[in-house]
Scaffold this motif. Structure first.
Motif, PDB file in Angstrom:
ATOM      1  N   VAL A   1      29.526  36.273  44.291  1.00 10.46           N
ATOM      2  CA  VAL A   1      28.115  36.192  43.948  1.00 10.46           C
ATOM      3  C   VAL A   1      27.753  34.721  43.939  1.00 10.46           C
ATOM      4  CG1 VAL A   1      26.402  36.653  42.200  1.00 10.46           C
ATOM      5  CG2 VAL A   1      28.265  38.264  42.573  1.00 10.46           C
ATOM      6  N   ASP A   2      26.863  34.388  44.809  1.00  6.14           N
ATOM      7  CA  ASP A   2      26.500  32.992  44.981  1.00  6.14           C
ATOM      8  C   ASP A   2      25.542  32.588  43.880  1.00  6.14           C
ATOM      9  OD1 ASP A   2      26.393  30.577  46.181  1.00  6.14           O
ATOM     10  OD2 ASP A   2      24.790  31.122  47.574  1.00  6.14           O
ATOM     11  N   VAL A   3      25.951  31.648  43.091  1.00  4.64           N
ATOM     12  CA  VAL A   3      25.109  31.284  41.951  1.00  4.64           C
ATOM     13  C   VAL A   3      24.517  29.906  42.173  1.00  4.64           C
ATOM     14  CG1 VAL A   3      25.062  30.951  39.484  1.00  4.64           C
ATOM     15  CG2 VAL A   3      26.603  32.625  40.478  1.00  4.64           C
ATOM     16  N   GLN A   4      23.258  29.822  41.925  1.00  8.86           N
ATOM     17  CA  GLN A   4      22.612  28.507  42.024  1.00  8.86           C
ATOM     18  C   GLN A   4      22.339  28.016  40.615  1.00  8.86           C
ATOM     19  OE1 GLN A   4      19.169  28.650  44.470  1.00  8.86           O
ATOM     20  NE2 GLN A   4      20.403  29.076  46.286  1.00  8.86           N
TER      21      GLN A   4
ATOM     22  N   LYS B   1      34.313  33.259  40.633  1.00  6.34           N
ATOM     23  CA  LYS B   1      33.345  32.197  40.434  1.00  6.34           C
ATOM     24  C   LYS B   1      34.032  30.923  39.946  1.00  6.34           C
ATOM     25  CE  LYS B   1      28.895  31.432  38.593  1.00  6.34           C
ATOM     26  NZ  LYS B   1      27.729  32.096  38.051  1.00  6.34           N
TER      27      LYS B   1
ATOM     28  N   ALA C   1      29.626  45.359  40.605  1.00  2.00           N
ATOM     29  CA  ALA C   1      30.876  45.400  39.850  1.00  2.00           C
ATOM     30  C   ALA C   1      31.816  46.465  40.411  1.00  2.00           C
ATOM     31  CB  ALA C   1      30.575  45.675  38.376  1.00  2.00           C
TER      32      ALA C   1
ATOM     33  N   ARG D   1      23.858  45.331  30.324  1.00  2.00           N
ATOM     34  CA  ARG D   1      24.371  43.993  30.652  1.00  2.00           C
ATOM     35  C   ARG D   1      23.464  42.862  30.203  1.00  2.00           C
ATOM     36  NH1 ARG D   1      22.501  46.386  35.151  1.00  2.00           N
ATOM     37  NH2 ARG D   1      20.946  45.293  36.407  1.00  2.00           N
ATOM     38  N   ASN D   2      22.159  43.139  30.192  1.00  2.00           N
ATOM     39  CA  ASN D   2      21.235  42.062  29.836  1.00  2.00           C
ATOM     40  C   ASN D   2      21.274  41.738  28.345  1.00  2.00           C
ATOM     41  OD1 ASN D   2      20.370  41.626  32.467  1.00  2.00           O
ATOM     42  ND2 ASN D   2      18.872  43.287  32.333  1.00  2.00           N
TER      43      ASN D   2
ATOM     44  N   ASP E   1      27.425  35.446  33.027  1.00  2.00           N
ATOM     45  CA  ASP E   1      26.661  35.979  34.163  1.00  2.00           C
ATOM     46  C   ASP E   1      26.552  37.483  34.046  1.00  2.00           C
ATOM     47  OD1 ASP E   1      26.797  33.432  35.689  1.00  2.00           O
ATOM     48  OD2 ASP E   1      28.938  33.961  35.739  1.00  2.00           O
ATOM     49  N   ARG E   2      25.716  38.005  34.879  1.00  2.01           N
ATOM     50  CA  ARG E   2      25.534  39.449  34.927  1.00  2.01           C
ATOM     51  C   ARG E   2      25.708  39.954  36.355  1.00  2.01           C
ATOM     52  NH1 ARG E   2      23.440  36.964  31.268  1.00  2.01           N
ATOM     53  NH2 ARG E   2      23.254  37.804  29.188  1.00  2.01           N
ATOM     54  N   LEU E   3      26.200  41.162  36.441  1.00  4.65           N
ATOM     55  CA  LEU E   3      26.419  41.771  37.738  1.00  4.65           C
ATOM     56  C   LEU E   3      25.977  43.230  37.593  1.00  4.65           C
ATOM     57  CD1 LEU E   3      27.834  40.941  40.423  1.00  4.65           C
ATOM     58  CD2 LEU E   3      29.950  41.863  39.500  1.00  4.65           C
ATOM     59  N   THR E   4      25.338  43.768  38.613  1.00  2.83           N
ATOM     60  CA  THR E   4      24.917  45.173  38.488  1.00  2.83           C
ATOM     61  C   THR E   4      26.139  46.080  38.595  1.00  2.83           C
ATOM     62  OG1 THR E   4      24.613  45.425  40.849  1.00  2.83           O
ATOM     63  CG2 THR E   4      22.706  44.703  39.580  1.00  2.83           C
TER      64      THR E   4
END
Lengths: 266, 433, 374
Positions: free
Chosen positions: A262-265, A255, A82, A67-68, A75-78
């Protein structure tokens, strides 16, 4: 609104596109040596299948081991996150996701919103469920696809070591020496893997409904063993291997819709 | 922009010097007619102090941890131990230590300095056996004190006296094997220093209850180590007081260990020493470990304070407990040591779970990451139960598998993966640079 | 001739339930062979060693880290599965960390009316061990008395000592017949006998032993003794394995196991202070490696047995992840080599890969046999 999820695994890349609450495209492709190239191609195919252009996609979330390195992901999610999100999309009653692939097994306890509450991953010594069945199929001289069906014909439980793949492999050799029938060995293999997976899964307190995903979900013999060991119903979603990519697509959807799982800042 | 100001520790240089001096003193002790002994981090190091001021210990666990940092050497040590038939799943400290001994190479350079005697204590099954093997190989005398007399809350006179009696026995033995006259005054002084060091370390850990935390666990590893090297020495006791004053000052000035602190964690058991970068990785999420029962209670001594909080144990000196004779000093040392938090779970996992949950509450933690340490059966005894208790208390908890001293059993990529997933469950994303 | 023992071995739970019903007595689940059985018998309790069932299981991983030995996990699984739901108490006599972990988890998750942890010395070699262990045993006796509402008198303790000693002595007599050139019993038969003695009422077990002892002198083994082997290791009740060994041209003639000689070898010798006598018996018994330091006393016991029983070789059974035994392993093998006792080490899990072990055992027997040729 249109969003996409990509699952970049070691062997396969999957892309899922969702639009207004529905999946509109699914593509699977081998990863190859240049994963980013394959990923771009998979995305292109998925866009074609969905009949949309890249510009129309509002957000892309990548998951999986690669994913990276995913091109064009926002965005990425493990895999854990997922799988949770994907499972809840398929079955809103799901509370436990068991994900068993070639190398790793995971158990994920999820909330009704598809968030991860707790998770467990197998320790090193109990790794390799998928790889193990491949090796066992070879040892038994049975095509891998038939191993599951073969074990269903057995009505005898032969105990097998449940801790370690290497030790279990030598037990299969012992069973062959002892002229145990192939069908009973096939069942013993699946029982042993199921026992290892359930053992690990009990670390999170398993709650119904249980959803099984990952490559092993295709193995009917394993599924049967898992149900028996868990003493619970196990749901296999259609095309279970797409669940994480779908989860990623839904996470992207959440999102954009502002109900971020997934809370994104930023 | 980081939320909090940070700055390096002022006494860092002194810590480094102190550590180097410790190993140098040990290595060169014989040249000056001094004595060298080997034993565990938990050995009653105050006792051999009564043999004179020129008696230097080397403690196996920190020595082996230092080997683990040096990966190529560690690999040679482990392989040498395995080549001699020892099982690969034994304590990885023990295997590194034995390897260094068998290879006759000292991690700090030169030949492995042969000790004059071995002096250990026994609470973990490997303890007594570790130096049995050392004593046989080096052909040196060996004494080991059995301290497995149950948890502190069940301590009574019989149990205490079993330890004290063995301590007396060990002194007679030391006089016999070294031919030296034992000096009770030096013992008494060493016991005082032990109490002062270990109580002050707890005092330092208490300061980490503050937000932002003045210390992160990665830094604490380099500091708590003095308690495992030489808790009985005046230098260590003095150093900890100096450190405490500095950390206090950091708290007063709002200095943080990690500038973007927003998620406070604790770990458990020894970390995989060769991979402390895991802790740096946490910082990418604004997360840090502010300690653990391991860093707090392996050496630190604790008690319930009148306000219900957990704080440094009041020293016998502060309480005016008489310590004028050998027997009094040994009694104090035994009672003091048996209250060590990290000695309690050897009998009951529940005692450890309670202390861990207490840390979660008082140190205001957001989650716990447990190192399922394949290298140490002692500290991982009960860890699965601790995990259950923490999860039942609705505290986010993750586990990662590894080994404190055998890098072959640690998978950095997989561990990062798990941390990613754990951060997701706590709804933390990477802090944008 | 040994079928009664076999039956007891295979039906341990039925036996205990039936015993309770018949006697109205209480059953103590013992986690380690260091449990002071004399005191239990004196108090009218049935000591019952908790062993695993050698089946794959999936219930213990939640409670015990996977690097702990298969035995301790198998033991806990028995509790979690409710197989020992008739126990009135559980008793830990300070053993290795792994078994202690099973005890802790059992205490937390399997309700039992009475629990007690005897903080037995690990250092049995200090002169302070006996008095200290005595104090622990006094505490245990008091706890038992309080729980059961009885008083354990000196007469009771005398009876406890007599009953347990008799059982030990009779088993040693049976072992004598294993010394004969044609061993009168197989290792498996001996294993049924010793292991079942850990949970069968001692007097009942002893009367069966007496019956067997009457018949043994005239017994024709009906099989070739073959190579005379010693088994060395921790707990071992792996019946399929010993059966395999004895099918391929060997007989197990003696052992150093805590389910064998280490458990019953020495007697409790009378002293005016009964509890001191009992404490002394356990402090002085053939040591488990966990208690065998600073000196190594275990190897002497092994050599003596190997010589007395004329063992041609030894199979060392290493319980996977058992650290105390692993800490003895290289010096033990060296010691056996130095004393010309050929040895084979096998790593054991809860279940045994028989086919693979068979090859190794056969190769080992061939090796021993060859030595005779030259």
């Amino acid at each position: 609104m249109i969003t996409a999820g990509m699952d970049l695994g070691a062997k396969l890349i999957k892309v899922v596109i969702v639009s207004d609450g529905k999946v509109i495209a699914r593509v699977k492709k081998t990863s190859g040596f240049e994963q980013d190239v394959s990923a771009s191609e998979a995305m292109k195919e998925a866009l074609e299948q969905a009949g949309v252009t890249a510009d129309e996609v509002d957000r892309i979330v990548a998951t999986g081991a690669g994913r990276n390195f995913a091109p064009f992901a926002h965005d990425r999610l493990t895999e854990v996150g997922a799988a949770a999100r994907g499972a809840i999309a398929r079955l809103p009653e799901a509370r436990t996701v068991i994900d068993v692939g070639a190398e790793e097994g995971r158990a994920i306890l999820i909330t009704p919103e598809g968030r991860v509450k707790d998770f467990a991953v197998n320790e090193k010594c109990a790794a390799g469920a998928g790889t193990f069945t491949e090796a066992m199929a070879r040892a038994l001289e049975v095509p891998l696809e038939e191993l599951g069906a073969l074990s269903l014909t057995s009505d005898k439980a032969v105990p097998m070591n449940a801790q370690c793949v290497v030790f279990a492999e030598s037990e299969v050799v012992s069973l062959l020496h002892a002229r145990t029938s192939k069908r009973d060995i096939a069942r013993a293999v699946h029982d042993a893997i199921a026992s290892r997976i359930v053992s690990m899964a009990r670390r999170v307190s398993i709650k119904p409904e249980v959803v099984l995903i990952g490559g092993m979900a295709f193995n009917v013999g394993f599924v049967e063993s898992l149900k028996r060991t868990l003493e619970m119903e196990v749901h296999i979603p259609e095309e279970p291997d797409y669940v994480p990519a779908e989860g990623a697509a839904w996470a992207a959807y959440d999102k954009v819709a502002g109900k971020a799982a997934v809370d994104v800042q930023e | 922009m980081p939320k909090y100001p940070t700055e390096p520790l002022k006494c860092w240089k002194k810590a480094k010097e102190l550590r180097e001096k410790y190993y140098r003193d040990y290595a060169s002790a014989s040249e000056k007619g001094g004595l060298r002994w080997t034993g565990g981090a938990w050995s009653f190091d105050a006792i051999p102090a009564g043999l004179g001021d020129d008696v230097y210990p080397i403690t196996g666990e920190p020595y082996s941890a230092s080997i683990a940092f040096n990966k190529p050497f560690s690999m040679r040590c482990l392989e040498e131990t395995e080549a001699r038939g020892w099982a690969r799943d034994l304590c990885s400290y023990m295997r590194n230590y034995w390897g260094s001994m068998y290879l006759s190479e000292f991690n700090l350079g030169g030949k492995y300095p042969k000790p004059d005697f071995a002096f250990q204590d026994h609470i973990c099954c490997s303890h007594g056996k570790w130096y049995q093997v050392v004593a046989e190989y080096e052909d040196i005398p060996y004494f080991c004190i059995d301290i497995s007399v149950g948890p502190y809350n069940e301590l009574d006179e019989d149990r205490l006296m079993f330890v004290v009696n063995q301590m007396h026995e060990s002194i007679d033995w030391m006089e016999k094997i070294t031919g030296r006259r034992y000096d009770d005054e030096k013992l008494i002084e060493a016991v005082r220093n032990d109490c002062r060091s270990t109580s002050t370390w707890a005092d330092i850990c208490v300061l980490n209850k503050n937000i932002p935390a003045p210390l992160d666990e990665k830094t604490m590893y380099s500091l708590y180590v003095f308690g495992t090297l030489s808790k009985h020495s005046k230098e260590v006791a003095d150093f900890y007081e100096e450190l405490r004053d500095e950390v206090k000052d950091r708290v007063e000035r709002g200095i943080a260990a990690v500038g973007n602190e927003r998620c406070r964690l604790m770990s458990d058991t020894q970390p995989p020493w060769g991979f402390l970068k895991v802790f740096r990785y946490l910082e990418e999420f604004g997360a840090l470990s502010v300690g653990s029962l391991y860093t707090f209670g392996l050496i630190g001594m604790w008690e319930d304070k009148p306000d219900g909080s957990w704080g440094p144990r009041t020293t016998p000196m502060e309480l005016g407990v008489p310590m004028g004779t050998r027997d009094q000093a040994l009694r104090v040392l035994a009672d003091w040591s048996l209250s060590r938090p990290e000695w309690q779970h050897f009998y009951d996992a529940d005692l450890k779970s309670k202390m861990m949950l207490r840390i979660v509450k008082e140190w205001k933690l957001d989650g716990v990451m447990l190192h399922m340490n394949r290298g140490c059966e002692g500290l991982s005894c009960g860890i699965a139960e601790n995990r259950l208790a923490i999860a039942e208390a609705d505290v986010p908890v993750m586990t990662f598998e590894g080994n404190m001293g055998d890098e072959r059993e640690f998978d950095l990529a997989k561990t990062r993966d798990r941390i990613d997933a754990f951060m997701e469950t706590m709804e933390l994303e990477r802090v944008e640079e | 001739m040994f079928s009664k023992f076999k039956q007891w071995y295979e039906n341990r739970h039925d036996y205990a339930r039936e015993w309770k019903e018949r006697t109205g007595g209480k059953v103590m689940g013992c986690f380690c062979s260091y449990a002071p059985e004399e005191i239990l018998v004196a108090a009218g309790w049935l000591p019952s060693r908790i062993l695993g069932s050698h089946e794959p299981q999936d219930v213990s991983e939640k409670h015990i880290f996977g690097m702990f030995c298969p035995f301790c996990r198998d033991v806990l699984a028995q509790g979690l599965k409710g197989r020992y739901n008739y126990l009135d108490g559980i008793l830990m006599t300070q053993a290795c960390l792994h078994l202690r972990q099973s005890y802790m988890s059992w205490k937390m998750h399997v309700p039992v009316p009475f629990q007690h942890y005897i903080y037995m010395p690990q250092k049995v070699q200090t002169r302070h061990a006996v008095p200290y262990h005595r104090s622990e045993l006094v505490k245990f006796t008091k706890a038992l008395e309080e729980f059961s509402g009885i008083r354990v008198s000196d007469d009771d303790l005398d009876r406890g000592m007599t009953v347990v000693n008799e059982n030990r002595g009779l088993m040693r007599q049976v072992y004598e017949y294993r010394k004969e050139p044609e061993a009168k019993l197989t290792g498996q038969e001996a294993m049924w006998m010793t292991v079942s003695s850990m949970w069968v009422d001692k007097e009942e077990h002893s009367s069966e032993l007496k019956r067997v002892l009457e018949q043994l002198p005239d017994r024709a083994p009906g099989r070739d003794t073959g190579a005379r082997l010693m088994l060395i290791g921790s707990e071992n009740d792996d019946m399929p394995f010993i059966e395999l060994v004895e099918k391929v041209g060997a007989t197990v003639v003696v052992d150093d196991h805590c389910t064998g000689t280490r458990y019953f070898w020495n007697l409790c010798e009378h002293q005016d202070d009964r509890i001191t006598a009992i404490a002394e018996r356990y402090i002085r018994r053939p040591a488990c490696p966990v208690k065998d330091w600073e000196e190594r006393t275990r190897f002497g016991h092994i050599l003596e047995l190997a010589r007395d029983f004329q063992a041609d070789g030894a199979i060392i059974i290493q319980q996977k992840f058992c650290d105390p035994h692993e800490c003895d392993m290289p010096p033990l093998r060296k010691f056996l080599d130095e004393h010309d006792i050929p040895n084979l080490m096998l790593e054991f899990d809860a279940t045994t890969p028989l086919g693979q072990f068979r090859i190794r055992v056969e190769a080992f027997l061939e090796m021993i046999g060859q030595e005779d040729l030259f």
